[in-house]
Write a protein that holds these residues in place. Sequence first.
Motif, PDB file in Angstrom:
ATOM      1  N   ILE A  77      -2.496  -0.357  -1.275  1.00  0.00           N
ATOM      2  CA  ILE A  77      -2.254  -0.713  -2.680  1.00  0.00           C
ATOM      3  C   ILE A  77      -0.784  -1.070  -2.834  1.00  0.00           C
ATOM      4  O   ILE A  77       0.097  -0.252  -2.528  1.00  0.00           O
ATOM      5  CB  ILE A  77      -2.613   0.444  -3.628  1.00  0.00           C
ATOM      6  CG1 ILE A  77      -4.051   0.912  -3.386  1.00  0.00           C
ATOM      7  CG2 ILE A  77      -2.430   0.021  -5.077  1.00  0.00           C
ATOM      8  CD1 ILE A  77      -4.443   2.132  -4.204  1.00  0.00           C
ATOM      9  N   ILE A 137      -5.090  -4.267  -2.128  1.00  0.00           N
ATOM     10  CA  ILE A 137      -5.164  -4.460  -3.573  1.00  0.00           C
ATOM     11  C   ILE A 137      -3.765  -4.799  -4.068  1.00  0.00           C
ATOM     12  O   ILE A 137      -2.830  -3.987  -3.932  1.00  0.00           O
ATOM     13  CB  ILE A 137      -5.694  -3.190  -4.271  1.00  0.00           C
ATOM     14  CG1 ILE A 137      -7.103  -2.858  -3.753  1.00  0.00           C
ATOM     15  CG2 ILE A 137      -5.696  -3.373  -5.775  1.00  0.00           C
ATOM     16  CD1 ILE A 137      -7.595  -1.491  -4.177  1.00  0.00           C
ATOM     17  N   ILE A 170     -10.745  -4.020 -11.000  1.00  0.00           N
ATOM     18  CA  ILE A 170     -10.543  -4.136  -9.556  1.00  0.00           C
ATOM     19  C   ILE A 170     -11.610  -3.361  -8.802  1.00  0.00           C
ATOM     20  O   ILE A 170     -12.220  -3.873  -7.848  1.00  0.00           O
ATOM     21  CB  ILE A 170      -9.139  -3.629  -9.176  1.00  0.00           C
ATOM     22  CG1 ILE A 170      -8.071  -4.591  -9.692  1.00  0.00           C
ATOM     23  CG2 ILE A 170      -9.005  -3.457  -7.661  1.00  0.00           C
ATOM     24  CD1 ILE A 170      -6.668  -4.038  -9.640  1.00  0.00           C
ATOM     25  N   LEU A 217     -14.490  -4.835  -6.228  1.00  0.00           N
ATOM     26  CA  LEU A 217     -14.610  -4.344  -4.854  1.00  0.00           C
ATOM     27  C   LEU A 217     -16.003  -3.785  -4.582  1.00  0.00           C
ATOM     28  O   LEU A 217     -16.589  -4.017  -3.516  1.00  0.00           O
ATOM     29  CB  LEU A 217     -13.568  -3.259  -4.593  1.00  0.00           C
ATOM     30  CG  LEU A 217     -12.209  -3.701  -4.068  1.00  0.00           C
ATOM     31  CD1 LEU A 217     -11.267  -2.510  -3.999  1.00  0.00           C
ATOM     32  CD2 LEU A 217     -12.332  -4.364  -2.710  1.00  0.00           C
TER      33      LEU A 217
END
Length: 496
Positions: free
Chosen positions: A136, A212, A381, A385
């Motif tokens: 991330i 991400i 998000i 995913l």
Amino acid sequence: MAKFVLAGRADDPYYAKAELLADYLQKNLPDFHIYKITQHPHDWEEWLKDVCEKNKWSHKSSPIIWRELLDRGGKGLLLGGYNEFLEHAQLYYGVTSSMTSELMKAIALENMEAHIQKELEKESLKDLDEPFQVWITSASTPACQSLIPILTSGEVFGMHTKISIALFDNEQAEDTLRHLAMDTQDLVSPVLHSVSVCTRAEEAFRQAHVVIVLDDPTTKEVYTMEECLRSRLPLCRQYGYLLEKNAHASVQVIVGGKTFVNLKTLLLMRYAPSIARNIVAVALGVEGQAKAALARKLKTSPSYIKDVIIWGNISGHCYVDLRKAKIYKYESAIWGPPHFSRPILSLVFDSEWLHREFVTTLKELTATGKQFGAMLAAHSIATTLKYWYHDSPYGEIVSLGVLSEGQFGIPEGIVFSMPVKFENRTWVVLTDLKDTEISEQMMTRMASDLIQEKLVALGDLLHFQPYHPGNLLNMMSYWDNKRVLKYLLKLNRYLI
């Protein structure tokens, strides 16, 4: 009881012959037991050398056979190769072998294929045992704090998939990242294998399966739109290089946030070309805002509204298309089973609200990023995913920012939100949808902005000129806009 070990190269015909003889002895002699070791040709010599050095034997070919004497307090007793094993069988058991050379070769080939298959199965099991690497970026931002509990719940990748989370940000955020890492461990998630902190750019995305990309915190003050666009280039170029260098070959990159989402996705594709198709922009946040606004108007739940399509610039000028949208479980005079749905446009009778207030509200939200908070960003998000790994709901339309290849008349070479579905761990553009034509003026506005963002960021255009169809006198006529767009399209094709 006689315990023997037979080892050899998987492709060796004499190993195949010795194996057949050993199988015969084990089947017909109750006190004869054989343990087999098959080695790949590339590994055989080193393996044999280690075994011989350990036991102080002298043997240089395949196969090798020895008798285990551990139950008698001693090391193994070397018999030798195939010939010595055959002599032993003839002398002690009165058994010989009459296998033809053709059969020997056939069995050797079968052994080799079986060995390769076994090794492949071991590798696949190893991959299952290894944790899924999730990185991330800008991990000190609030969106990351909202995202981590969803990722560690098992909802996204499944309860049987162990994940390792790497929190990546700049050195100034290291203390924040370490506190966040401790909070993540405190969740005691059964799917969390580990959580780590990274502030060194050269180490970013190592063996990453998923990356991400969140909004990067603004540390440098910018004064113009052009400065803001160009400021995105260095970081995306660095990320692209690191993705190509460090990440897993099949890494999947998902770009979320509320500022220049399409542009950042495009720049990452440009600097990480080998994984360009695996880089997408999240549009479900805007889709969620549209569903929520409709639900408030119709006094229902946003989750009952499906198939709202977001076209264009996710964090700028976009078109919220309700022509395919429908609602389930709506309480009205017409009622049906759970799978029964009705078109949204047939239920919103206030056309003034639909064409003015609804459009204006969403335009303000996407253009300014207002109300696009951490929770919405994280949920959007995570849902994208989840669909990517477990397929989107059957029959539903999902909005996603992907690289245009000319579908629906969209100019090539820009990242554009459009209708897709997820299946088999990939996404597919729904080009077979009917009645999805976009007006020329709408397409001109969205395409012009996205192409200009790209050209300004890359330094091929000095000034960004936003498209304002309602204020043509302050800019240029509509036809002038079309001529400018043709020029931009020509320049864009040159840069693809």
